[in-house]
Scaffold this motif. Structure first.
Motif, PDB file in Angstrom:
ATOM      1  N   LEU A 288       0.850  -1.187   0.027  1.00  0.00           N
ATOM      2  CA  LEU A 288       0.037  -0.184  -0.056  1.00  0.00           C
ATOM      3  C   LEU A 288       0.917   1.300   0.002  1.00  0.00           C
ATOM      4  CD1 LEU A 288      -2.965  -0.789   2.563  1.00  0.00           C
ATOM      5  CD2 LEU A 288      -3.048  -0.634   0.108  1.00  0.00           C
ATOM      6  N   GLY A 289       1.948   1.153   0.767  1.00  0.00           N
ATOM      7  CA  GLY A 289       2.897   2.181   0.850  1.00  0.00           C
ATOM      8  C   GLY A 289       3.689   2.617  -0.348  1.00  0.00           C
ATOM      9  N   LEU A 290       3.836   1.389  -1.230  1.00  0.00           N
ATOM     10  CA  LEU A 290       4.552   1.552  -2.249  1.00  0.00           C
ATOM     11  C   LEU A 290       3.844   2.167  -3.283  1.00  0.00           C
ATOM     12  CD1 LEU A 290       6.868   0.591  -4.205  1.00  0.00           C
ATOM     13  CD2 LEU A 290       5.592  -1.700  -4.622  1.00  0.00           C
ATOM     14  N   ASN A 291       2.504   1.962  -3.508  1.00  0.00           N
ATOM     15  CA  ASN A 291       1.687   2.668  -4.657  1.00  0.00           C
ATOM     16  C   ASN A 291       1.691   4.252  -4.139  1.00  0.00           C
ATOM     17  OD1 ASN A 291       0.828   0.531  -6.220  1.00  0.00           O
ATOM     18  ND2 ASN A 291      -0.808   0.075  -4.877  1.00  0.00           N
ATOM     19  N   VAL A 292       1.621   4.726  -2.960  1.00  0.00           N
ATOM     20  CA  VAL A 292       1.794   6.105  -2.531  1.00  0.00           C
ATOM     21  C   VAL A 292       3.026   6.497  -2.918  1.00  0.00           C
ATOM     22  CG1 VAL A 292       1.506   7.617  -0.769  1.00  0.00           C
ATOM     23  CG2 VAL A 292       0.223   5.746  -0.690  1.00  0.00           C
ATOM     24  N   SER A 293       4.407   5.989  -2.304  1.00  0.00           N
ATOM     25  CA  SER A 293       5.578   6.475  -2.925  1.00  0.00           C
ATOM     26  C   SER A 293       5.847   6.422  -4.305  1.00  0.00           C
ATOM     27  CB  SER A 293       6.597   5.793  -1.983  1.00  0.00           C
ATOM     28  OG  SER A 293       6.666   4.314  -2.525  1.00  0.00           O
ATOM     29  N   LYS A 294       5.374   5.406  -4.957  1.00  0.00           N
ATOM     30  CA  LYS A 294       5.491   5.753  -6.472  1.00  0.00           C
ATOM     31  C   LYS A 294       4.832   6.743  -7.020  1.00  0.00           C
ATOM     32  CE  LYS A 294       5.150   1.895  -9.201  1.00  0.00           C
ATOM     33  NZ  LYS A 294       4.631   0.665  -9.890  1.00  0.00           N
ATOM     34  N   ALA A 295       3.756   7.010  -6.564  1.00  0.00           N
ATOM     35  CA  ALA A 295       2.798   8.065  -7.103  1.00  0.00           C
ATOM     36  C   ALA A 295       3.491   9.655  -6.895  1.00  0.00           C
ATOM     37  CB  ALA A 295       1.469   8.512  -6.361  1.00  0.00           C
ATOM     38  N   TRP A 296       4.365   9.798  -5.610  1.00  0.00           N
ATOM     39  CA  TRP A 296       4.870  11.047  -5.592  1.00  0.00           C
ATOM     40  C   TRP A 296       6.194  10.910  -6.378  1.00  0.00           C
ATOM     41  CZ3 TRP A 296       5.643   9.031  -0.057  1.00  0.00           C
ATOM     42  CH2 TRP A 296       7.109   8.716   0.260  1.00  0.00           C
ATOM     43  N   CYS A 297       6.945   9.790  -6.649  1.00  0.00           N
ATOM     44  CA  CYS A 297       8.094   9.670  -7.542  1.00  0.00           C
ATOM     45  C   CYS A 297       7.605   9.972  -8.886  1.00  0.00           C
ATOM     46  CB  CYS A 297       8.770   8.253  -7.534  1.00  0.00           C
ATOM     47  SG  CYS A 297       9.593   8.026  -6.005  1.00  0.00           S
ATOM     48  N   LEU A 298       6.800   9.110  -9.490  1.00  0.00           N
ATOM     49  CA  LEU A 298       6.035   9.673 -10.826  1.00  0.00           C
ATOM     50  C   LEU A 298       5.840  11.129 -11.042  1.00  0.00           C
ATOM     51  CD1 LEU A 298       4.157   6.272 -10.948  1.00  0.00           C
ATOM     52  CD2 LEU A 298       5.863   6.860 -12.606  1.00  0.00           C
ATOM     53  N   SER A 317       0.336   7.550 -15.259  1.00  0.00           N
ATOM     54  CA  SER A 317       0.854   6.681 -14.225  1.00  0.00           C
ATOM     55  C   SER A 317       0.622   7.015 -12.670  1.00  0.00           C
ATOM     56  CB  SER A 317       2.026   6.036 -14.346  1.00  0.00           C
ATOM     57  OG  SER A 317       2.502   4.772 -13.365  1.00  0.00           O
ATOM     58  N   ALA A 318       1.034   8.322 -12.426  1.00  0.00           N
ATOM     59  CA  ALA A 318       1.082   8.696 -11.161  1.00  0.00           C
ATOM     60  C   ALA A 318      -0.561   8.817 -10.743  1.00  0.00           C
ATOM     61  CB  ALA A 318       1.398  10.210 -11.008  1.00  0.00           C
ATOM     62  N   GLU A 319      -1.367   9.303 -11.662  1.00  0.00           N
ATOM     63  CA  GLU A 319      -2.793   9.377 -11.438  1.00  0.00           C
ATOM     64  C   GLU A 319      -3.354   7.949 -11.110  1.00  0.00           C
ATOM     65  OE1 GLU A 319      -4.507  10.929 -14.993  1.00  0.00           O
ATOM     66  OE2 GLU A 319      -3.584  12.862 -14.772  1.00  0.00           O
ATOM     67  N   ARG A 320      -2.909   6.947 -11.927  1.00  0.00           N
ATOM     68  CA  ARG A 320      -3.528   5.729 -11.392  1.00  0.00           C
ATOM     69  C   ARG A 320      -3.218   5.410 -10.221  1.00  0.00           C
ATOM     70  NH1 ARG A 320      -2.029   4.857 -16.762  1.00  0.00           N
ATOM     71  NH2 ARG A 320       0.060   3.369 -16.312  1.00  0.00           N
TER      72      ARG A 320
END
Length: 363
Positions: A288-298, A317-320
């Protein structure tokens, strides 16, 4: 508990707190406030005998809650950042009372004493978040923030010294998706150095980043995630390097660093990680945290790419990742609730100062 459901994805990805009101602030503060006071359950390192075992609050009178030291630190960062950004925070008095009780000179001295005896404790992840907490206090124009920062100064000096002697001196980085990730720690330390205007530390971190990552090519993105990842090794590295290079340099670097992410199987890095709606394993909360951290990175990488061919791809991709990861991060299970709200706040407020502050890129 969920985030207000009328918030649009574009608002989240703007990275500013202005659109969010008291309901959002209350939601973001509840888990950190509860968790910093929660001593047990707690992660315990090896115990050699039953004699002389100290409680977490005796070893760490400031950062004893939240299951582990680093989560306690970034929960404090989260609460301080909320005080700075939300003028009418509904939990302001409760947050101030809680932090006032812990931020004392005697308590900080005991935290410093622990590092004097255990120099590698929480290296590098906890160190990185401690410096983020200090930089947040530096940004907040408030007498209380000045007092708290002054109290924390001995611990700040200790961590900066350890960073310089025991982290920046490493001969190689760790490219993992968990706490030992070198790129994440470097980006937090770089943000701190720029926020507090420590030019020497900024230069040392930038030089280390280039030494570690400048020559990386064809990142194995198709193998992510592995195990307990809550960070994407490849995207976290790119999120660091966008801070170090100017736009043209970064575009050249990312073309070499990433394989063609428009082609299978490399496009998997752009997809959110599927997580069960009611996860029953602790590893699921890391995802779950991975999806959040990927969002800020993307989102951060997309903003740095300008008109590069990947910019729109990364933004979509960040939006998804926001749509998949935001509300599930507000789990009531303590395995996730003791830390995930901090990650959400990082995403929501990444353009509100202290995160990737502007500076002159390395020449």
């Amino acid at each position: 508990m969920t985030f207000p459901d009328d918030v649009e994805t574009s608002t989240v990805l703007s990275g500013y707190s202005d659109p969010f009101g008291s309901d959002a602030a209350e939601t973001l503060s509840r888990h950190p406030l509860e968790s910093i006071e929660t001593e047990f359950p707690h992660f315990v390192r090896s115990i050699d005998s039953p004699d002389g075992v100290e409680r977490p609050s005796e070893q760490h009178p400031v950062f004893y809650g939240c299951y582990d030291w680093h989560s306690a630190v970034h929960s404090h960062w989260s609460l301080v950042r909320q005080l700075r950004l939300f003028d009418d925070h509904p939990a302001r008095s409760e947050i101030v009372a809680s932090l006032d009780a812990r931020f004392t000179a005697d308590n900080i001295d005991r935290e410093v004493d622990y590092f004097d005896a255990n120099a590698s404790f929480e290296k590098p992840y906890g160190w990185a978040w401690l410096l983020h907490l200090v930089s947040e206090l530096s940004l907040w124009d408030d007498d209380r923030a000045d007092e708290w920062k002054s109290i924390l100064e001995p611990l700040e000096r200790t961590i900066v010294a350890l960073v310089e002697s025991d982290f920046l001196s490493q001969d190689r980085p760790f490219r993992v998706g968990t706490h030992q990730n070198s790129a994440f720690a470097l980006h937090c330390i770089l943000d701190y150095a720029r926020t507090v205007d420590d030019a020497s530390l900024e230069a040392a971190v930038s030089e280390t980043a280039v030494e570690f990552f400048a020559d990386d090519r064809d990142a194995p993105v198709e193998y992510e995630p592995l195990g307990w990842d809550f960070l994407s090794p490849s995207l976290t590295e790119a999120d660091l390097m966008r801070r170090v290079y100017d736009r043209d340099e970064f575009a050249v670097w990312i073309d070499g660093f990433l394989p063609d992410v428009t082609a299978s199987p490399y496009d998997s890095i752009l997809e959110p990680v599927p997580v069960a709606s009611n996860p029953d394993e602790d590893v699921a909360y890391h995802l779950l945290g991975l999806n959040v951290s990927k969002a800020w990175c993307l989102a951060g990488i997309a903003s740095a790419l300008g008109d590069h061919r990947y910019a729109d791809l990364f933004e979509h991709s960040a939006e998804r990742h926001v749509e998949s990861g935001l509300n599930p991060a507000f789990t009531e299970h303590y395995a996730g609730s003791h830390w995930l709200s901090s990650f959400v706040l990082y995403l929501l407020t990444r353009n509100d100062g202290g995160i990737a502050p502007a500076s002159t890129p390395l020449e």
